[in-house]
Design an enzyme around this catalytic site. Structure first.
Site, short mmCIF file in Angstrom:
data_model
loop_
_atom_site.label_atom_id
_atom_site.label_comp_id
_atom_site.label_asym_id
_atom_site.label_seq_id
_atom_site.Cartn_x
_atom_site.Cartn_y
_atom_site.Cartn_z
N ASP A 118 0.86 -1.18 0.00
CA ASP A 118 0.00 0.00 0.00
C ASP A 118 0.90 1.24 0.00
O ASP A 118 1.75 1.39 0.87
CB ASP A 118 -0.88 0.00 1.25
CG ASP A 118 -2.00 1.03 1.19
OD1 ASP A 118 -1.79 2.11 0.61
OD2 ASP A 118 -3.08 0.76 1.75
N GLU A 192 -0.43 -11.22 -8.04
CA GLU A 192 -1.72 -10.96 -8.66
C GLU A 192 -1.81 -9.51 -9.15
O GLU A 192 -2.27 -9.25 -10.27
CB GLU A 192 -2.86 -11.22 -7.65
CG GLU A 192 -3.00 -12.65 -7.19
CD GLU A 192 -2.14 -12.97 -5.96
OE1 GLU A 192 -2.24 -14.10 -5.48
OE2 GLU A 192 -1.39 -12.09 -5.51
#
Length: 213
Positions: A118, A192
């Site tokens: 993040d 991913e």
């Protein structure tokens, strides 16, 4: 992005404690016993749904991998991936990265991976970034001498910030790529997010930083 609640996920993690290690603090200093060998231990902080950590484990049977993920609804996806293709050299921890010192002993980890963390773009959230100084201190405490951080992101701002943070902490930058997928780097295992961002044409940034201790 708001995560979908999966009320059954916690029970599933407990059910498969052979892969999702319960009470990990009890294994501090004894992780080689958990794996039953003395192979190097690499950890991924923020393992998501486990595509990277399981891919690395499959490609490198002589290395033990531990995927660390705080979100239960996310790490259960990593567990599903392992259950589909069991690997003896990968474990998962549902813990906060801030607790690494309670889980690993000094010099117990050989490498730390940080993939698509993040970015916490607001200045007031700087201390939450996984490449902030306090986190670097945590990694240094559990890594072997001259241990390394391998870092990937699609966020240019976070990458620039992280390179500065590494340099200010006196880490040695061993590898820097401003466009990983168009470089000569070999053996890249995608996450991913990486696959998603790359398919959109986003540039992927990568760095290897080594502690000089």
């Amino acid at each position: 992005m708001r995560l979908r609640n999966k009320p059954w996920a916690k029970d599933k993690l407990v059910e498969h404690s052979a892969y999702v290690i319960q009470n990990p603090t009890e294994h501090k200093g004894k992780w080689h016993d958990v794996f039953g060998n003395n192979h190097p231990i690499h950890i991924e902080v923020g393992t998501g749904k486990g595509k990277f950590v399981t891919g690395m484990a499959k490609a490198n049977s002589e290395i033990n991998y531990i995927g660390i993920e705080l979100q239960i609804s996310v790490i259960v996806g990593a567990l599903d991936r392992i259950l589909e293709d069991p690997l003896p050299n990968v474990k998962l921890l549902n813990v906060n990265a801030e607790d690494l010192l309670d889980i690993f002993d000094s010099g117990e980890v050989d490498r730390v991976y940080l993939n698509f963390s993040d970015p916490w773009p607001k200045n007031r959230h700087e201390k939450r970034r996984l490449t902030y100084e306090s986190y670097l201190k945590l990694y240094e405490s559990i890594l072997v001498k001259n241990g390394e951080i391998h870092f990937k992101t699609d966020n240019q701002g976070l990458f620039e910030y992280s390179l500065t943070s590494f340099s200010q902490y006196q880490l040695l930058l061993k590898f820097v790529s401003l466009d990983l997928h168009n470089s000569t780097f070999e053996g890249n295992i995608m996450t991913e997010y990486e696959e998603k961002f790359a398919n959109k044409g986003n540039r992927i940034y990568r760095a290897e930083a080594q502690f000089r201790n």
